[in-house]
Design an enzyme around this catalytic site. Structure first.
Site, short mmCIF file in Angstrom:
data_model
loop_
_atom_site.label_atom_id
_atom_site.label_comp_id
_atom_site.label_asym_id
_atom_site.label_seq_id
_atom_site.Cartn_x
_atom_site.Cartn_y
_atom_site.Cartn_z
N SER A 151 0.79 -1.15 -0.16
CA SER A 151 0.05 0.04 -0.12
C SER A 151 0.68 1.15 -0.02
O SER A 151 1.69 1.18 -0.92
CB SER A 151 -0.89 0.03 1.15
OG SER A 151 -2.07 1.17 1.00
N ASP A 234 -9.80 -4.88 -5.07
CA ASP A 234 -9.29 -3.69 -4.59
C ASP A 234 -9.47 -2.37 -5.22
O ASP A 234 -9.50 -2.37 -6.37
CB ASP A 234 -7.55 -4.12 -4.79
CG ASP A 234 -6.99 -2.84 -3.98
OD1 ASP A 234 -7.25 -1.91 -3.63
OD2 ASP A 234 -5.54 -3.05 -4.01
N HIS A 264 -8.05 -4.92 -1.00
CA HIS A 264 -6.92 -4.20 -0.58
C HIS A 264 -6.28 -4.67 0.89
O HIS A 264 -7.23 -5.00 1.74
CB HIS A 264 -6.99 -2.76 -0.36
CG HIS A 264 -5.75 -1.83 -0.35
ND1 HIS A 264 -5.13 -1.63 -1.23
CD2 HIS A 264 -5.31 -1.37 0.77
CE1 HIS A 264 -4.12 -0.72 -0.82
NE2 HIS A 264 -4.15 -0.49 0.36
#
Length: 294
Positions: A151, A234, A264
């Site tokens: 991320s 995601d 995610h």
């Protein structure tokens, strides 16, 4: 209604206090180990300091098999540049160390809004130069370094790889970019606007800079091989896909892993995401290949 300067400052202070409280609550939560996983029993964990920067180091218990020293994986945690710590990635870091024989170093880089951009970038670069200079102290090989991040940490890993290429050292053998955010210009969505504002210190014009939005780098040529992980569900999937495409266009060797039933953050959530183990297997294979001697 127009807020006065004093009212705006009060809101900012209240927001920072709330953020600190939420961070503390997360770390104190007993579900943390169940969700994020535990340290691997086959890895030894210790902390070292690189100046003011705290580094969490995972090293294999098994003896090194090469006189050159172990490879190094520099791992940047996620959390939108506002949350997170090396501890939340310990499941992945420990298993990488135990299964690849690498020393995994995870820095506790500074977080926004207390420390907006470029603080996190500076800390991650400082961590890279420190591990390269102190590889022998870690029982490691400065010529075999890979970067990894998930991320926001994936964004930082991409930025560090770009800077290392531009400066000519330290040499990076590979980059693992796990659902990275690669273009913050105009980024909006539930919770995203506030995160970007915190990270950029309220100056959205800085999103144009390549060290914020690595997709906007002038060139992606001559970067190290990459493994890009994303997920079908995601909401930021296209970020990872666009970056993988940009790397391929520039002639960089790229592999992509996109599990069908994941969203995610799945890679660092082994307690709730079955896809984390298959994703980790891809990471282990990639790192073993790019970090092989010589």
């Amino acid at each position: 209604m127009t807020l006065t300067a004093v009212e705006m400052q009060d809101r900012s202070v209240d927001g920072m206090v709330e953020l600190r409280e939420r961070r503390a609550a997360l770390l104190a939560n007993r579900c943390l180990t169940w969700v994020f996983g535990a340290d691997d029993p086959e890895a030894v964990v210790r902390e070292v300091r690189a100046g003011e920067l705290r580094l969490r180091v995972h090293a294999p218990r098994a003896p090194a098999t090469s006189a050159l020293g172990r490879p190094i994986v520099l791992a940047f945690h996620g959390g939108g540049w506002c949350w997170g710590s090396p501890e939340q990635s310990r499941w992945m870091a420990g298993r990488i160390a135990a299964r690849t024989g690498a020393v995994v170093v995870a820095p506790a880089y500074r977080l926004a809004p207390e420390h907006p951009y470029p603080a996190a970038v500076e800390d991650c670069w400082a961590a890279l130069t420190w591990v390269a200079a102190h590889a022998a102290d870690l029982g490691a090989d400065a010529d075999r370094i890979a970067v990894l991040g998930d991320s926001a940490g994936g964004t930082l890993a991409a930025v560090v790889a770009l800077r290392a290429r531009d400066e000519g050292e330290p040499r990076i053998r590979g980059q693992v970019l796990v659902y990275p955010l690669v273009d913050l210009v105009g980024l909006r969505g539930p919770g995203l606007g506030g995160i970007v504002e915190h990270y950029l210190g309220g100056d959205e014009s800085r999103a144009e800079e390549w060290a914020v939005s690595p997709l906007r780098a002038a060139s992606h040529k001559s970067l190290p091989p990459a493994l890009v992980l994303t997920a079908r569900f995601d909401p930021l999937r296209r970020h990872a896909e666009r970056y993988a495409a940009a790397l391929r266009t520039a002639g960089v060797e790229v592999a992509v892993h996109r599990p069908a039933l994941a969203t995610h953050a799945y890679l660092t959530l082994p307690g709730i995401s079955p896809a984390s183990r298959a994703g980790l297997a891809r990471v282990l294979t990639f790192l073993s290949d790019v970090l092989a001697s010589p």
